[in-house]
Design a protein around this motif. Sequence first.
Motif, mmCIF file in Angstrom:
data_model
loop_
_atom_site.group_PDB
_atom_site.id
_atom_site.type_symbol
_atom_site.label_atom_id
_atom_site.label_comp_id
_atom_site.label_asym_id
_atom_site.label_seq_id
_atom_site.Cartn_x
_atom_site.Cartn_y
_atom_site.Cartn_z
ATOM 1 N N HIS A 148 0.707 -1.299 -0.094
ATOM 2 C CA HIS A 148 -0.043 0.236 0.323
ATOM 3 C C HIS A 148 1.449 1.345 -0.254
ATOM 4 C CE1 HIS A 148 -3.488 2.724 0.705
ATOM 5 N NE2 HIS A 148 -2.727 3.245 1.660
ATOM 6 N N GLU A 149 2.167 1.372 0.953
ATOM 7 C CA GLU A 149 2.896 2.130 0.721
ATOM 8 C C GLU A 149 3.039 2.443 -0.508
ATOM 9 O OE1 GLU A 149 5.563 1.824 4.499
ATOM 10 O OE2 GLU A 149 3.467 2.365 6.173
ATOM 11 N N MET A 150 3.768 1.328 -0.741
ATOM 12 C CA MET A 150 4.797 1.506 -2.571
ATOM 13 C C MET A 150 3.315 1.905 -3.635
ATOM 14 S SD MET A 150 6.926 -2.155 -1.682
ATOM 15 C CE MET A 150 6.764 -1.810 -3.158
ATOM 16 N N ALA A 151 2.643 1.817 -3.262
ATOM 17 C CA ALA A 151 1.534 2.322 -4.307
ATOM 18 C C ALA A 151 0.640 3.811 -3.892
ATOM 19 C CB ALA A 151 0.041 1.517 -4.202
ATOM 20 N N ASN A 152 1.269 3.602 -3.152
ATOM 21 C CA ASN A 152 0.475 5.462 -2.794
ATOM 22 C C ASN A 152 1.549 6.435 -2.449
ATOM 23 O OD1 ASN A 152 -2.725 4.265 -3.535
ATOM 24 N ND2 ASN A 152 -2.886 3.669 -1.097
ATOM 25 N N PRO A 153 2.185 6.539 -2.948
ATOM 26 C CA PRO A 153 3.479 7.414 -2.014
ATOM 27 C C PRO A 153 3.236 8.206 -1.246
ATOM 28 C CG PRO A 153 3.638 7.582 -4.454
ATOM 29 C CD PRO A 153 2.580 6.387 -3.994
ATOM 30 N N LEU A 154 3.859 8.662 -0.545
ATOM 31 C CA LEU A 154 3.334 10.655 -0.377
ATOM 32 C C LEU A 154 4.357 11.521 -0.803
ATOM 33 C CD1 LEU A 154 4.640 10.025 4.134
ATOM 34 C CD2 LEU A 154 2.102 9.867 3.190
ATOM 35 N N GLU A 155 3.347 12.393 -1.178
ATOM 36 C CA GLU A 155 3.454 13.660 -1.165
ATOM 37 C C GLU A 155 4.772 14.316 -0.695
ATOM 38 O OE1 GLU A 155 0.768 16.518 -2.842
ATOM 39 O OE2 GLU A 155 -0.428 14.860 -3.853
#
Length: 175
Positions: free
Chosen positions: A158-165
Motif C-alpha cells: 500500500h505504501e509503495m502504491a501510494n507514495p507520500l507527496e
Amino acid sequence: MHTMEELKLTGNHLKGSRPLLTFSSNFEKDAYWKLLKEMLLQIFETPKDHRKAKPFHDHVFVFSIVDDHIWFRNYQISVPHNESDKLPRGSLDKMTMIEVGPRFCLNPIKIFGGSFGGPTLYENPLYVSPNQIRALQKKKKAGTFAKKIKAKTRRKMHEMANPLEPDEFADMWKD
C-alpha cells in the motif's frame, strides 16, 4: 465447581474391610458398559476367603456413568456409636454415608478384543487426544503469526502504491 467444604472428605473406614460395589443402572444399557462393569468388578472386588480381608463391609464404592465417563466415589457407612443407639440387623434408618475419597473419573477410549491389541470392540467417538488439542493450538498460533506477516506485506504494498507527496515545509527550520 467444587467448594472446599465438599472436598474435605472427613470420613474414614477400616483398613482391610471389604467394600460394597454399586453400579448405576446405565451399566446395563450397552454391551461395552457391561464389559467395563465386569472389568471393574474383577479389579475392585475382594477375592473370596482372602486371608487379610475382614468379614464385614464398612465402605461403598460407587460407579456411575455421566456424560460417557465413569465416575468413582468412595463412601463410608456410618452408624451410631452409642450402645443404646445400636441398630438391629437390616435396619437402614439411621445409617448415613460420608464421602471418604479418593474420587476420580475414567474416560474409556478403546476396548480391544485381546490384551493390548486385536480387533477394536468399542471406540469412544467423543474422545479427543491431547496431541490433537496441542496441534490445533499450534495451528491457531501459527495462523495469528501468518496474519501479522500478511498485514505487514499488505501495508508495504500500500505504501509503495501510494507514495507520500513531498512536504514543502520540511526544510523550513533548517538553516
